[in-house]
Enzyme design. Sequence first.
Site, mmCIF file in Angstrom:
data_model
loop_
_atom_site.group_PDB
_atom_site.id
_atom_site.type_symbol
_atom_site.label_atom_id
_atom_site.label_comp_id
_atom_site.label_asym_id
_atom_site.label_seq_id
_atom_site.Cartn_x
_atom_site.Cartn_y
_atom_site.Cartn_z
ATOM 1 N N CYS A 31 -11.155 -8.124 10.849
ATOM 2 C CA CYS A 31 -10.749 -6.951 11.623
ATOM 3 C C CYS A 31 -11.980 -6.328 12.270
ATOM 4 O O CYS A 31 -11.895 -5.385 13.022
ATOM 5 C CB CYS A 31 -10.042 -5.948 10.728
ATOM 6 S SG CYS A 31 -11.077 -5.346 9.403
ATOM 7 N N ARG A 50 -9.976 7.117 12.483
ATOM 8 C CA ARG A 50 -9.190 6.381 11.490
ATOM 9 C C ARG A 50 -8.174 7.301 10.847
ATOM 10 O O ARG A 50 -8.136 8.491 11.119
ATOM 11 C CB ARG A 50 -10.112 5.812 10.400
ATOM 12 C CG ARG A 50 -10.828 4.544 10.787
ATOM 13 C CD ARG A 50 -11.307 3.825 9.541
ATOM 14 N NE ARG A 50 -10.213 3.537 8.640
ATOM 15 C CZ ARG A 50 -10.352 3.319 7.328
ATOM 16 N NH1 ARG A 50 -11.543 3.371 6.779
ATOM 17 N NH2 ARG A 50 -9.307 3.059 6.582
ATOM 18 N N GLY A 51 -7.360 6.726 9.995
ATOM 19 C CA GLY A 51 -6.355 7.517 9.290
ATOM 20 C C GLY A 51 -4.966 7.113 9.728
ATOM 21 O O GLY A 51 -4.816 6.314 10.651
ATOM 22 N N ARG A 58 -11.714 -4.392 19.115
ATOM 23 C CA ARG A 58 -10.939 -5.186 20.066
ATOM 24 C C ARG A 58 -10.407 -4.310 21.201
ATOM 25 O O ARG A 58 -10.528 -4.651 22.376
ATOM 26 C CB ARG A 58 -9.764 -5.840 19.320
ATOM 27 C CG ARG A 58 -8.716 -6.475 20.193
ATOM 28 C CD ARG A 58 -7.514 -6.909 19.361
ATOM 29 N NE ARG A 58 -6.842 -5.790 18.720
ATOM 30 C CZ ARG A 58 -5.970 -4.986 19.321
ATOM 31 N NH1 ARG A 58 -5.647 -5.182 20.590
ATOM 32 N NH2 ARG A 58 -5.405 -3.985 18.685
ATOM 33 N N ARG A 59 -9.842 -3.151 20.847
ATOM 34 C CA ARG A 59 -9.330 -2.254 21.887
ATOM 35 C C ARG A 59 -10.486 -1.663 22.689
ATOM 36 O O ARG A 59 -10.438 -1.596 23.913
ATOM 37 C CB ARG A 59 -8.525 -1.117 21.251
ATOM 38 C CG ARG A 59 -7.212 -1.591 20.666
ATOM 39 C CD ARG A 59 -6.506 -0.478 19.907
ATOM 40 N NE ARG A 59 -5.309 -0.970 19.262
ATOM 41 C CZ ARG A 59 -4.905 -0.603 18.053
ATOM 42 N NH1 ARG A 59 -5.610 0.254 17.348
ATOM 43 N NH2 ARG A 59 -3.800 -1.099 17.553
ATOM 44 N N ARG A 70 0.869 -1.182 0.000
ATOM 45 C CA ARG A 70 0.000 0.000 0.000
ATOM 46 C C ARG A 70 0.897 1.220 0.000
ATOM 47 O O ARG A 70 2.044 1.136 0.420
ATOM 48 C CB ARG A 70 -0.829 0.028 1.286
ATOM 49 C CG ARG A 70 -1.844 -1.049 1.396
ATOM 50 C CD ARG A 70 -2.418 -1.050 2.807
ATOM 51 N NE ARG A 70 -2.995 0.249 3.160
ATOM 52 C CZ ARG A 70 -3.250 0.623 4.406
ATOM 53 N NH1 ARG A 70 -2.981 -0.171 5.417
ATOM 54 N NH2 ARG A 70 -3.779 1.807 4.648
ATOM 55 N N SER A 72 0.612 3.789 1.932
ATOM 56 C CA SER A 72 0.553 4.546 3.189
ATOM 57 C C SER A 72 1.968 4.672 3.751
ATOM 58 O O SER A 72 2.857 3.904 3.402
ATOM 59 C CB SER A 72 -0.344 3.836 4.196
ATOM 60 O OG SER A 72 0.331 2.738 4.777
ATOM 61 N N SER A 79 -10.524 0.469 16.729
ATOM 62 C CA SER A 79 -10.638 -0.980 16.808
ATOM 63 C C SER A 79 -11.644 -1.456 17.859
ATOM 64 O O SER A 79 -11.646 -0.997 19.005
ATOM 65 C CB SER A 79 -9.236 -1.540 17.072
ATOM 66 O OG SER A 79 -9.241 -2.504 18.090
ATOM 67 N N THR A 118 -2.508 11.745 10.985
ATOM 68 C CA THR A 118 -3.911 12.142 11.077
ATOM 69 C C THR A 118 -4.454 11.891 12.477
ATOM 70 O O THR A 118 -5.162 12.727 13.052
ATOM 71 C CB THR A 118 -4.755 11.318 10.074
ATOM 72 O OG1 THR A 118 -4.119 11.386 8.795
ATOM 73 C CG2 THR A 118 -6.166 11.839 9.967
ATOM 74 N N ARG A 119 -4.120 10.731 13.026
ATOM 75 C CA ARG A 119 -4.658 10.402 14.356
ATOM 76 C C ARG A 119 -4.105 11.332 15.423
ATOM 77 O O ARG A 119 -4.824 11.735 16.333
ATOM 78 C CB ARG A 119 -4.327 8.949 14.696
ATOM 79 C CG ARG A 119 -5.111 7.991 13.817
ATOM 80 C CD ARG A 119 -5.016 6.577 14.316
ATOM 81 N NE ARG A 119 -5.274 5.649 13.215
ATOM 82 C CZ ARG A 119 -5.580 4.380 13.385
ATOM 83 N NH1 ARG A 119 -5.658 3.871 14.591
ATOM 84 N NH2 ARG A 119 -5.802 3.614 12.337
ATOM 85 N N LYS A 146 -1.301 -8.177 10.491
ATOM 86 C CA LYS A 146 -2.657 -8.135 11.055
ATOM 87 C C LYS A 146 -3.718 -7.707 10.043
ATOM 88 O O LYS A 146 -4.904 -7.873 10.292
ATOM 89 C CB LYS A 146 -2.696 -7.283 12.321
ATOM 90 C CG LYS A 146 -2.764 -5.814 12.144
ATOM 91 C CD LYS A 146 -3.135 -5.197 13.487
ATOM 92 C CE LYS A 146 -3.052 -3.698 13.424
ATOM 93 N NZ LYS A 146 -3.290 -3.101 14.734
ATOM 94 N N ASP A 147 -3.303 -7.148 8.924
ATOM 95 C CA ASP A 147 -4.265 -6.800 7.874
ATOM 96 C C ASP A 147 -4.542 -7.972 6.934
ATOM 97 O O ASP A 147 -5.408 -7.881 6.057
ATOM 98 C CB ASP A 147 -3.747 -5.620 7.043
ATOM 99 C CG ASP A 147 -3.648 -4.336 7.856
ATOM 100 O OD1 ASP A 147 -4.382 -4.220 8.855
ATOM 101 O OD2 ASP A 147 -2.842 -3.470 7.497
HETATM 102 N N1 LIG Z 1 -4.973 -0.939 11.857
HETATM 103 C C1 LIG Z 1 -3.969 -0.527 10.915
HETATM 104 C C2 LIG Z 1 -2.635 -1.063 11.295
HETATM 105 N N2 LIG Z 1 -2.140 -2.156 10.722
HETATM 106 C C3 LIG Z 1 -0.920 -2.434 11.308
HETATM 107 C C4 LIG Z 1 -0.659 -1.447 12.238
HETATM 108 C C5 LIG Z 1 0.530 -1.358 13.100
HETATM 109 C C6 LIG Z 1 1.698 -2.209 12.709
HETATM 110 C C7 LIG Z 1 1.600 -3.649 13.081
HETATM 111 O O1 LIG Z 1 0.743 -4.075 13.868
HETATM 112 O O2 LIG Z 1 2.435 -4.426 12.564
HETATM 113 C C8 LIG Z 1 -1.727 -0.547 12.235
HETATM 114 C C9 LIG Z 1 -1.871 0.690 13.033
HETATM 115 C C10 LIG Z 1 -2.478 0.503 14.406
HETATM 116 O O3 LIG Z 1 -3.283 -0.415 14.622
HETATM 117 O O4 LIG Z 1 -2.178 1.310 15.295
#
Ligand SMILES: NCc1[nH]cc(CCC(=O)O)c1CC(=O)O
Length: 313
Positions: free
Chosen positions: A241, A148-149, A130-131, A10, A12, A128, A153-154, A82-83
């Site tokens: 997710c 998000r972002g 989960r959090r 990506r 980003s 998230s 941005t956050r 995790k994505d």
């Molecule tokens: N949700 C997006 C995302 N995907 C991976 C990470 C962080 C890097 C990682 O976990 O390897 C993040 C940002 C976050 O959750 O703060």
Amino acid sequence: MPKEIVIGTRDSQLAMWQARWVLNQLERRYPGQPFVLRGMKTKGDHVLDVALAKIGDKGLFTKELEIALDRGEIDLAVHSMKDLPTRLPEGLAIGAFCRREYPGDVLISRRGLTLEQLPSGARVGTSSLRRTAQLLHFRPDLHMFAIRGNLTTRLKKLEELNLDALVLAYAGVHRLGMDHRITQRIPLSTCLPAVGQGSIGIEIRAGDEYIQRMLAPLDDPASRAAITAERAMMKKLEGGCQVPIGALGRVENGRLFLEGVVASLDGRQLIRERICASPHRAEEAGAMLAERLLVLGAGEILKTARQEFGIHE
Ligand SMILES: NCc1[nH]cc(CCC(=O)O)c1CC(=O)O
């Protein structure tokens, strides 16, 4: 001259950092082999104004890359592990589980307060479920805000939305050089990370033995075992997710320890369990832990969470 190998990701900030890291690791090991980076937009980058959980699409950040991989336009795709959905498209495989960073979440608070010290009713930003679920279980008085972002941005939203704190993955904050903003590592006993958090995953065409061999030095067996177990747990629970599920595997003294959590969105119900197995039985361990969570009522909690978010699978 050998054919150029194309590394896709990506576009980003964090994804590009990760892909450059992979590129450097490969260039160091294979001098003379040319590599190029290719940044691409994914659906998850286009849809920025909707909570991730509401988009409810598996592979939001990966699909475009997977199509390019399948077509041979890129040779490897670098993702945040995790994505990466638990079910990969036919013909694709994980070529390397890179060594994991500290896997947990961190608190970035405006006035330097820890989670315990935040005032009653404090405003906390995270995207998230989960959090949200685990933090509300620990501190039911908190007000959680979906944001998000990217990291920049956050951090801006922390000020603009007048939030008291943000919760983010340590790995992302660290990779982007923002450690100085971290107030606290949130104890893993309070909040289990997302499946695969902290590890970089490299996706390849299944059966591309040339690339597979090339990636072998980047694969970390302990991270592979831990994350394979976490992913097997997630797969059995049919999470994505968009569900309040956390997990953490760890290999210590030749044993695999796996913990998992499922919680309701308001944090009132929370089921957390652990299992110990041989690292060679990572998948079985994950599936077995999922079974235990289901016996304890995880199925009902997840069903309700999915209904609340109107996700139809
Ligand atoms: N949700 C997006 C995302 N995907 C991976 C990470 C962080 C890097 C990682 O976990 O390897 C993040 C940002 C976050 O959750 O703060």
